[in-house]
Structure formats: structure tokens, C-alpha cells
Design a protein around this motif. Structure first.
Motif, short mmCIF file in Angstrom:
data_model
loop_
_atom_site.label_atom_id
_atom_site.label_comp_id
_atom_site.label_asym_id
_atom_site.label_seq_id
_atom_site.Cartn_x
_atom_site.Cartn_y
_atom_site.Cartn_z
N VAL A 182 49.90 -16.00 103.18
CA VAL A 182 50.82 -16.60 102.78
C VAL A 182 50.17 -17.23 101.71
CG1 VAL A 182 51.22 -19.24 103.53
CG2 VAL A 182 50.98 -17.18 105.37
N ALA A 183 48.88 -16.82 101.90
CA ALA A 183 48.14 -17.52 100.32
C ALA A 183 48.96 -16.73 99.34
CB ALA A 183 46.69 -17.25 100.34
N GLN A 184 49.29 -15.82 99.67
CA GLN A 184 50.16 -14.84 98.38
C GLN A 184 51.43 -15.29 98.20
OE1 GLN A 184 48.39 -12.14 96.70
NE2 GLN A 184 51.02 -13.04 95.53
N GLN A 185 51.85 -16.08 99.54
CA GLN A 185 53.86 -16.77 98.50
C GLN A 185 52.86 -17.90 98.32
OE1 GLN A 185 55.36 -17.72 103.04
NE2 GLN A 185 55.16 -15.17 102.63
N TYR A 186 51.75 -18.09 98.40
CA TYR A 186 51.62 -19.99 97.70
C TYR A 186 51.59 -19.45 95.99
CZ TYR A 186 50.93 -21.95 102.37
OH TYR A 186 51.31 -23.07 103.04
N VAL A 187 51.13 -18.71 95.68
CA VAL A 187 50.59 -17.75 94.94
C VAL A 187 51.78 -18.12 93.81
CG1 VAL A 187 49.32 -16.20 93.29
CG2 VAL A 187 48.20 -17.27 95.31
N ASP A 188 52.58 -17.04 94.72
CA ASP A 188 53.95 -16.15 93.86
C ASP A 188 55.04 -17.46 93.93
OD1 ASP A 188 52.62 -14.42 94.51
OD2 ASP A 188 54.31 -13.92 95.44
N ALA A 189 54.64 -19.00 94.00
CA ALA A 189 55.56 -19.56 94.81
C ALA A 189 55.11 -20.76 93.64
CB ALA A 189 55.97 -20.51 95.37
N GLY A 190 54.07 -20.42 92.45
CA GLY A 190 53.33 -22.04 91.33
C GLY A 190 53.53 -22.95 91.71
N ASP A 191 54.18 -23.55 92.76
CA ASP A 191 54.03 -25.03 93.18
C ASP A 191 52.82 -25.22 94.03
OD1 ASP A 191 55.37 -24.63 95.05
OD2 ASP A 191 56.79 -25.91 95.28
N TYR A 192 51.31 -24.45 93.97
CA TYR A 192 50.86 -24.95 94.77
C TYR A 192 49.63 -24.89 94.50
CZ TYR A 192 52.88 -24.11 99.32
OH TYR A 192 54.31 -23.92 100.13
N TYR A 193 48.20 -25.47 94.97
CA TYR A 193 47.14 -25.67 93.74
C TYR A 193 45.70 -25.74 95.09
CZ TYR A 193 49.54 -28.19 89.48
OH TYR A 193 50.29 -28.27 89.01
N TRP A 194 44.53 -25.16 94.44
CA TRP A 194 43.46 -25.32 95.36
C TRP A 194 42.99 -26.00 95.69
CZ3 TRP A 194 41.00 -20.81 92.65
CH2 TRP A 194 41.57 -18.93 92.52
N ASN A 195 42.54 -26.70 96.15
CA ASN A 195 42.26 -27.93 96.91
C ASN A 195 40.56 -27.26 95.98
OD1 ASN A 195 41.18 -30.56 96.97
ND2 ASN A 195 42.10 -31.02 99.39
N CYS A 196 40.09 -28.37 95.22
CA CYS A 196 38.51 -28.02 95.19
C CYS A 196 37.48 -29.05 94.66
CB CYS A 196 38.82 -28.69 93.13
SG CYS A 196 39.61 -30.05 92.21
N GLY A 197 38.40 -30.56 96.01
CA GLY A 197 37.42 -31.43 96.51
C GLY A 197 36.77 -32.06 95.58
N ILE A 198 37.54 -32.28 94.64
CA ILE A 198 37.96 -33.53 92.97
C ILE A 198 38.30 -34.62 93.43
CG2 ILE A 198 37.11 -34.10 91.51
CD1 ILE A 198 36.54 -31.29 90.17
N PHE A 199 37.68 -36.12 93.51
CA PHE A 199 39.00 -37.25 94.33
C PHE A 199 38.81 -37.94 92.98
CE2 PHE A 199 37.80 -34.69 97.96
CZ PHE A 199 38.34 -34.45 98.40
N CYS A 200 39.88 -39.09 93.29
CA CYS A 200 39.61 -40.25 91.97
C CYS A 200 40.18 -41.31 92.81
CB CYS A 200 39.61 -40.59 91.17
SG CYS A 200 39.85 -42.09 89.64
N TRP A 201 39.86 -42.72 93.04
CA TRP A 201 40.05 -43.54 93.74
C TRP A 201 39.62 -44.87 93.83
CZ3 TRP A 201 40.18 -39.38 98.02
CH2 TRP A 201 39.14 -39.19 98.38
N LYS A 202 39.67 -46.22 93.82
CA LYS A 202 39.36 -47.40 94.33
C LYS A 202 38.95 -47.57 95.45
CE LYS A 202 40.38 -49.82 90.92
NZ LYS A 202 40.01 -50.51 89.45
N ALA A 203 37.19 -47.89 95.28
CA ALA A 203 36.77 -47.66 96.75
C ALA A 203 36.91 -48.47 97.87
CB ALA A 203 35.01 -48.51 96.71
N ARG A 204 37.67 -49.78 97.51
CA ARG A 204 38.10 -50.86 98.77
C ARG A 204 39.74 -50.18 98.71
NH1 ARG A 204 36.58 -55.29 99.48
NH2 ARG A 204 36.26 -56.07 98.08
N THR A 205 40.25 -48.77 98.57
CA THR A 205 41.35 -47.75 99.07
C THR A 205 40.53 -47.65 99.94
OG1 THR A 205 42.21 -48.82 97.05
CG2 THR A 205 43.30 -46.92 98.26
#
Length: 357
Positions: A182-205
Motif C-alpha cells: 500500500v505504501a508503494q502505491q502511495y509513493v507511485d501516486a505522487g499525492d501522498y506525504y509522510w506526516n512528519c509531526g510538525i504543525f502550526c495553528w492558533k492556540a485557541r483553535t
């Protein structure tokens, strides 16, 4: 204002015996001349005021964390009484940042990743802040274009683009640690990313989303919020935090919320997940070995060898091995067994060898 939140808990078991409960991988020099947490803080210095950097850690690691980061404000070292995954960690940082800044924007990252080049990372961080400023309800993630069908990462499936330059997208779906095919299908598709655990948002949100999806956690955070800066903080934290649902922020909020988007990360990223990452970061010699410290090799190939305190490690006829020497424990393992180090630590625990954990 922008606040950086560095998540610096964890036990770092996959880097034993160099890493220990009191000295996990973010406090070690694994990729360069500085420890990983030092590199992470320095990486933020170009776009975040040092007085608005927060580190979330735990009681056994906070002393060393403060020693390595002497400029960190004492009240910006947030100490979790127990490990409760990233949702309570993020919530704790959010209420503390809001206490100082009612319009706080949080830029959140782990303490133990390698990212380069720094100027490219800074530019991407500023772009994430712009997306949040444009729409304060947005929850922005960073996605790394996959270079292999890795099965140990979460994947983000991107949807429609948010801008004409095709650098930010709505999130269509999340998949956690797929099978290799399945991971290989994601790589081949070209519209998937690894989730690297970096985020940005409002604290209140993010707190609003926790109220929506994790109401008990939100209520406990609100009780904590009322005693920030008072003598009741520690006792209230000890009472409320262990009762919170131990869950990742991805599962608690991001997989359920609207207005979640992903930025394609233009920087080089490595989560340094095991000893096998070290050759990738530090390079190898002509025989494929990666060595650190006083090491001598003969007929040795494709090994990772690390010594300490001037101790000589000499190898003869070794191949595809991991050899890590520390003053009180030495690991010798096949490279293919690197993921089984945690099993070895369980054995040590059952045998009563807790002094080396």
C-alpha cells in the motif's frame, strides 16, 4: 505572536545503550556536533523570539534539558508528570501560551528530528504562519514527499490546492503505517506525504477542537489553566494530567476536524528513528562503516560502531553489525535486528538490570 513548542519527551529506546530514560535521543549528539534538542532550538531562532520558545518534557529529563538550553525561560519548561502522547502535550502548551498571549500562534515540532537546510525550513514555517493568519481556523501540517515505501510513518493524502503555486493543499485522508504494498502505491501516486509531526495553528483553535472531540481532556486543561502561575499548579497538574486520554493529536483532532491542510515540505527531513539512520546522516567510509569515537577496524564492512570516553573498540571480520560502547553497557547486534532493541530492553528489565535502562 508566534510561539515555538518543542515536544521533548520519549524514552529513545531504539538508541540504547547511548540513550537512556534520563538521556533519550534528543539529548544526544547523533547528527552533528550539537545535541538534537540544541539543533531544534537553534533552528527556530531565525523566526521565533527565544523568549517565546516552550519545551514540553518530563521530570526525569527536565534537569538535563535545562542544562543544554540555558537560555530557556524556567517557566517555559513544561513538565509532564506522566507520558500521555501528543494531544495532552499540545493542549498543555496551548493553555500556557494563551495565558501569556491571547492571540498565540503555535509552531509545534519534535525535538529529535534532523532538518536541513535551515533557511528553507524557516521559509516554510513562515508560510505556515501566513496560512493560519489568513484563516485562524486552519490547522496546518507539514508533509514530506516520500522517497521510499516506508511502513513506519503515517501518510497524508492531499486534496485540492489552496493556492495557485500548488504548495498547500486540503487534507483528504490520513493513513497510519500502511503495509508495504500500500505504501508503494502511495509513493507511485505522487499525492501522498509522510506526516512528519510538525504543525502550526492558533492556540485557541486547537483548544476549541479539543473541546469538540476530547471534551474530558479540554475540561481538565481548563482546570489547569485557572491555576497557571499559582502555588496550586503542580498539585493540579499531578491530579489532572494523568487522567487525560493518552492519544496522539492526529487521532484526537486532525483526522476529524475541518480546515486541516498540508504544506509540502521543501526541506530535507529525517526522524532518526534508529541506529540505521546514523550512516544516512553521518556518512560512511570506503568499507561502508560509520564510526564515532576511538574505533579501529580490519576486514569490517557495513557496520555502525560507536565508542565513548576514549575506550578503544577494535573489530575484525565483522559485517552488517551495530556495536555501541558506553561506560556501563555495550550493544552488539546485527543491523537487521535494530528494531528488536526494545525487546532486549524488556529482557533487561525482567532480569533486574534497571540501572542501565
Amino acid at each position: 505572536m508566534l510561539h515555538a513548542v518543542i515536544m521533548a519527551g520519549g524514552s529513545g529506546t531504539r538508541f540504547w545503550p547511548a540513550s537512556r530514560v534520563r538521556m533519550p535521543k534528543q539529548l544526544l549528539k547523533l547528527a552533528g556536533d550539537q545535541t538534537m534538542i540544541r539543533q531544534t532550538v537553534d533552528r527556530c531562532s531565525g523566526f521565533v523570539d527565544p523568549q517565546r520558545i516552550w519545551v514540553v518534557t518530563n521530570a526525569v529529563q527536565v534537569k538535563e534539558t535545562r542544562r543544554q538550553l540555558p537560555e530557556l525561560r524556567p517557566d517555559h519548561a513544561l513538565v509532564e508528570p506522566v507520558a500521555r502522547n501528543t494531544a495532552p502535550c499540545v493542549g498543555l502548551a496551548a493553555i500556557c501560551a494563551l495565558h501569556e498571549d491571547p492571540d498565540a500562534t503555535l509552531f509545534i515540532m519534535p525535538a529529535d528530528h534532523v532538518i536541513s537546510p535551515v533557511p528553507v525550513f524557516e521559509a516554510a514555517a513562515r508560510r505556515a504562519v501566513e496560512l493560519v493568519d489568513d484563516n485562524p481556523q486552519r490547522l496546518v501540517l507539514f508533509g514530506v514527499p516520500p522517497t521510499s515505501p516506508a511502513t513506519g510513518y503515517g501518510y497524508i493524502h492531499r486534496g485540492e490546492a489552496l493556492n495557485t503555486d500548488q504548495t498547500a493543499f486540503r487534507v483528504q485522508a490520513f493513513t497510519e503505517k500502511p503495509q508495504r504494498d500500500v505504501a508503494q502505491q502511495y509513493v507511485d501516486a505522487g499525492d501522498y506525504y509522510w506526516n512528519c509531526g510538525i504543525f502550526c495553528w492558533k492556540a485557541r483553535t486547537i483548544l476549541d477542537r479539543l473541546r469538540e472531540f476530547e471534551p474530558d481532556m479540554f475540561d481538565r486543561l481548563q482546570r489547569l489553566s485557572k491555576v497557571i502561575g499559582t502555588e496550586e499548579w503542580t498539585t493540579t497538574l499531578d491530579a489532572e494530567f494523568p487522567q487525560m486520554h493518552s492519544i496522539a493529536i492526529d487521532c484526537a483532532v486532525l483526522e476529524k476536524a475541518d480546515s486541516v491542510c498540508v504544506i509540502e515540505s521543501p526541506f530535507v527531513w529525517d526522524d532518526v528513528g534508529s541506529w540505521l539512520a546514523v550512516p544516512r546522516l553521518a556518512g560512511t567510509d570506503a568499507d561502508g562503516n560509520t564510526v564515532d569515537g576511538k574505533v579501529r577496524t580490519l576486514d569490517t564492512r557495513n557496520c555502525i560502531i560507536r565508542s565513548s570516553e576514549g575506550h578503544l573498540v577494535a573489530t575484525l571480520g565483522m559485517e552488517d553489525c551495530i556495536i555501541i560502547h558506553t561506560p556501563d553497557a555495550t550493544l552488539v547486534a546485527r543491523r537487521e535486528d535494530s528494531e528488536r532493541i526494545k525487546d532486549l530492553l524488556e529482557l533487561l528489565k525482567t532480569r533486574g538490570d534497571t540501572e542501565v535502562l
